[in-house]
Scaffold this motif. Structure first.
Motif: not given
Lengths: 203, 248
Positions: B6, B8-10, B20, B23-24, B82, B121-122, B128
């Motif tokens: 979880d 690290r987003t990348t 991530q 989850y978004a 956002d 951002y991914t 995030r």
């Protein structure tokens, strides 16, 4: 200034002519054979006058950016959009590293609706990044000699033959009265079928 | 098990998922529903305004609908803060394009640029993703009226009708049944209202719980983006309730 560019629009075509000399100050580098009308894409012509180096570099810059847009977005830029982009490029460079290039941009844009006729347009863009859409235009000293002639001779909806006759008259005037009136002019035409070379620049 | 992937987003999880991003999307599923419907004479964007507290000062601007340029508008579902960043970014993108080309930006290109930003951002930066889904409604000369939907992954698609936010599944099944290519603007408005009435919690719908807008194009007037005022909204509510009672 010593280069001459002339362009004349009809309802569905644009005729573009350019002299074919390459000169520097008082010297003739090449008397004929220089093609100053670049084919930007299948339906657009960019005639340029000015220093040979800037002319070539800037025209190629426009051509490649136009191609990049088409590849990225799956559709070519309209003539109007490309003219605006070109003007913006000249304007941004003007107070940094200016290009001394004067341009005539001519193009045919297909209609987005199937079956409807497209339209042609001609844009005058000079080295100070002034731009104007016009029915006919000149770059260089040629304008001093020819704008009066064109004012009188141009009518809306001229045929290709009539436009060619008017253009020939213009070229004859330059050859008679302009001290730098070049013997050979290259002539190209753009319409719904694309770009046509009427008189090649080749000697 | 999933917890380890979880932070690290990348990075990918071993099953090849980006948690991530998921989850978004989960965050968006709690946000007020937004619906977009393409009709023969315009696009309808409709949204549920979530929990209007009586203490909140009513604002002139909407937090669900935004005009991006004279020919493009968006409806938002997700984290409002956002969304505001991305809406502002898309406004910049649109103006930069018309500054450079002297013409309005083709709608899909604008959507793609916003989505490219979301995708960034991914993949890098360690920040995030945006917890926002958009419905873009716009008109351009080449493709006419268009409706696009985007999500936090940076994916987008062109749609005839689309729902995002809470109960989007339920909304989508109604849209699947009822949308047809002969709907006019009025039909689309009524359909949007029908969809929202089924997905919203409240028993009675009032104009202050809803944000409705239309994007239309005419040869003479160009593109028009209109937020429906309270009176118009109430009229629509009255007309649609009548239709519904007839069905029952």
């Amino acid at each position: 200034m010593s280069d001459s560019l002339i362009a004349i629009t009809g309802d569905d075509f644009v005729l573009v002519a350019a002299d074919t000399t390459h000169t520097r100050s008082i010297m003739v580098v090449k008397e004929s054979g220089e093609d100053k009308i670049m084919e930007l894409d299948s339906h657009k012509l960019l005639a340029a006058s000015g220093d040979n180096g800037d002319r070539n570099a800037f025209c190629q810059y426009v051509q490649k950016n136009s191609a990049l847009y088409r590849l990225r977005n799956g559709t070519p830029l309209s003539t109007r959009a490309l003219a605006n982009w070109t003007r913006r490029a000249l304007a941004d460079a003007l107070r940094k590293h200016p290009y001394s290039a004067n341009l005539l941009l001519a193009g045919y844009d297909a209609s987005p609706t199937e079956g409807k006729p497209g339209k042609v347009s001609l844009y005058y863009i000079d080295y100070l990044a002034s731009m104007q859409q016009l029915p006919f235009a000149c770059q260089g000293y040629a304008g001093h000699f020819l704008l009066g002639l064109l004012d009188n001779g141009w009518r809306k909806g001229m045929t290709r033959e009539e436009a060619r006759e008017l253009l020939d008259k213009c070229i004859e005037q330059l050859q008679t009265r302009f001290v730098l009136g070049a013997p050979k002019f290259a002539i190209k035409l753009v319409d719904k079928d694309g770009v046509h070379v009427i008189e090649s620049a080749d000697a | 098990m999933a917890r380890a992937y979880d932070a690290r987003t990348t990075i990918f999880s071993p099953e090849g998922r980006l948690y991530q991003v998921e989850y978004a999307m989960e965050a968006i599923s709690h946000a007020g529903t937004a619906v977009g419907i393409l009709s023969t004479s315009g696009i309808v964007l409709a949204a549920e305004k979530k929990s209007v507290s009586p203490l909140l000062e009513p604002v002139a601007s909407s937090d669900k609908m935004h005009k991006v340029d004279s020919h493009v508008a968006v409806a938002v579902a997700g984290i409002t803060a956002d969304a505001n960043i991305l809406v502002d970014h898309s406004r910049l993108v649109a103006q930069r394009y018309s500054y450079e080309y002297g013409e309005p930006q083709p709608v899909e290109q604008l959507v793609r640029r916003v989505c490219d930003m979301k995708q960034g951002y991914t993949q890098f930066g360690g920040l995030r993703p945006f917890g926002v889904a958009f419905l873009f409604a716009g008109w351009d000369e080449q493709h006419g009226l268009q409706l696009y939907a985007s999500d936090p992954s940076g994916n987008y698609g062109g749609w005839k009708a689309r729902a995002i936010g809470a109960n989007a599944q339920a909304a989508t099944s109604i849209l699947k049944q009822e949308w047809n290519d002969e709907l006019d603007l009025d039909g689309a408005l009524k359909l949007a209202l029908k969809v929202l009435s089924k997905t919203m919690d409240s028993t009675t719908l009032t104009p202050d719980k809803l944000d409705f807008a239309t994007l239309t194009h005419s040869e003479a007037g160009g593109v028009a983006f209109k937020l429906l005022g309270n009176k118009r909204m109430q009229k629509l509510l009255d007309e649609t309730t009548l239709d519904n009672t007839e069905d029952d």
